[in-house]
Design an enzyme around this catalytic site. Structure first.
Site, short mmCIF file in Angstrom:
data_model
loop_
_atom_site.label_atom_id
_atom_site.label_comp_id
_atom_site.label_asym_id
_atom_site.label_seq_id
_atom_site.Cartn_x
_atom_site.Cartn_y
_atom_site.Cartn_z
CG ASP A 1 40.07 45.00 31.63
OD1 ASP A 1 40.11 43.81 32.00
OD2 ASP A 1 39.11 45.48 31.00
CB ILE A 2 39.50 47.16 26.66
CG1 ILE A 2 39.25 48.13 25.54
CG2 ILE A 2 38.32 46.21 26.81
CD1 ILE A 2 39.22 47.47 24.17
CG ASN B 1 37.17 36.39 36.90
OD1 ASN B 1 37.02 36.41 38.12
ND2 ASN B 1 37.14 37.49 36.17
CB VAL C 1 39.33 36.72 27.61
CG1 VAL C 1 40.51 36.40 26.69
CG2 VAL C 1 38.59 37.96 27.12
CG HIS D 1 42.92 37.15 31.83
ND1 HIS D 1 42.23 36.21 31.09
CD2 HIS D 1 41.99 37.90 32.47
CE1 HIS D 1 40.94 36.40 31.27
NE2 HIS D 1 40.75 37.41 32.10
CG HIS E 1 41.17 40.65 36.13
ND1 HIS E 1 40.46 41.48 35.31
CD2 HIS E 1 40.84 39.39 35.76
CE1 HIS E 1 39.72 40.76 34.47
NE2 HIS E 1 39.93 39.48 34.73
P1 AMP Z 1 37.63 37.75 32.38
O1 AMP Z 1 36.19 38.02 32.66
O2 AMP Z 1 38.39 37.40 33.61
O3 AMP Z 1 37.81 36.74 31.26
O4 AMP Z 1 38.23 39.13 31.92
C1 AMP Z 1 38.44 39.47 30.59
C2 AMP Z 1 38.85 40.92 30.61
O5 AMP Z 1 39.47 41.22 29.38
C3 AMP Z 1 37.67 41.89 30.78
O6 AMP Z 1 37.87 42.67 31.96
C4 AMP Z 1 37.72 42.73 29.51
O7 AMP Z 1 37.40 44.09 29.73
C5 AMP Z 1 39.16 42.55 29.06
N1 AMP Z 1 39.40 42.69 27.63
C6 AMP Z 1 38.73 42.10 26.62
N2 AMP Z 1 39.26 42.45 25.43
C7 AMP Z 1 40.31 43.26 25.70
C8 AMP Z 1 41.27 43.96 24.91
N3 AMP Z 1 41.26 43.89 23.57
N4 AMP Z 1 42.19 44.71 25.53
C9 AMP Z 1 42.21 44.81 26.86
N5 AMP Z 1 41.34 44.17 27.67
C10 AMP Z 1 40.40 43.42 27.10
#
Ligand code: AMP
Ligand code: ZN
Length: 113
Positions: free
Chosen positions: A30-31, A86, A95, A99, A101
């Site tokens: 995760d970024i 989520n 996003v 996915h 976590h």
């Molecule tokens: P969610 O809130 O469950 O949709 O989580 C989306 C996650 O994606 C967040 O924890 C972000 O930090 C992560 N994220 C967004 N863009 C990227 C990326 N380019 N590379 C890695 N993680 C990302």
């Protein structure tokens, strides 16, 4: 899903280092990590949310197997870790490509929200 950031990562259009990959899914860091280990397990097939996974689809089982292997590899299997998905806006989803976590490497609070 040409405008989906995770589809772009899977296709290699955005550079990323995969911690895990098989024919069904990838995993990458995760970024914005919320824990020392914060890995996203992402199906190669685009489902917007968990709601969109059809009955009988094995993707969540496939993700579980990948998480088990990764937890072992990282030495987290016995220590412990957290798995979260989520769903939609009130569930905290940002996003909209399904996915899961995986969080670990520190003591996680026992509350859910
Ligand atoms: P969610 O809130 O469950 O949709 O989580 C989306 C996650 O994606 C967040 O924890 C972000 O930090 C992560 N994220 C967004 N863009 C990227 C990326 N380019 N590379 C890695 N993680 C990302
Ligand atoms: Zn996508």
């Amino acid at each position: 899903m040409s405008d989906c950031i995770f589809c772009k990562i899977i296709k290699g259009e955005i550079p990323s280092t995969f911690i895990y990959e098989d024919d069904k899914l990838v995993a990458f860091k995760d970024i914005h990590p919320a824990a020392p280990t914060h890995i996203l397990f992402v199906p190669k097939k685009h489902y917007a949310t968990l709601n969109d996974v059809p009955a009988g689809d094995t993707i969540i089982s496939d993700v579980t197997t990948a998480i088990q292997k990764t937890a072992k590899k990282l030495g987290l299997a016995d220590k412990g870790y957290r798995v979260v998905t989520n769903v939609n806006r009130e569930g905290g989803q940002v996003v909209f490509h399904l996915h899961v976590h995986m969080l670990g490497g520190r003591a996680l609070e026992d509350k859910m929200g």
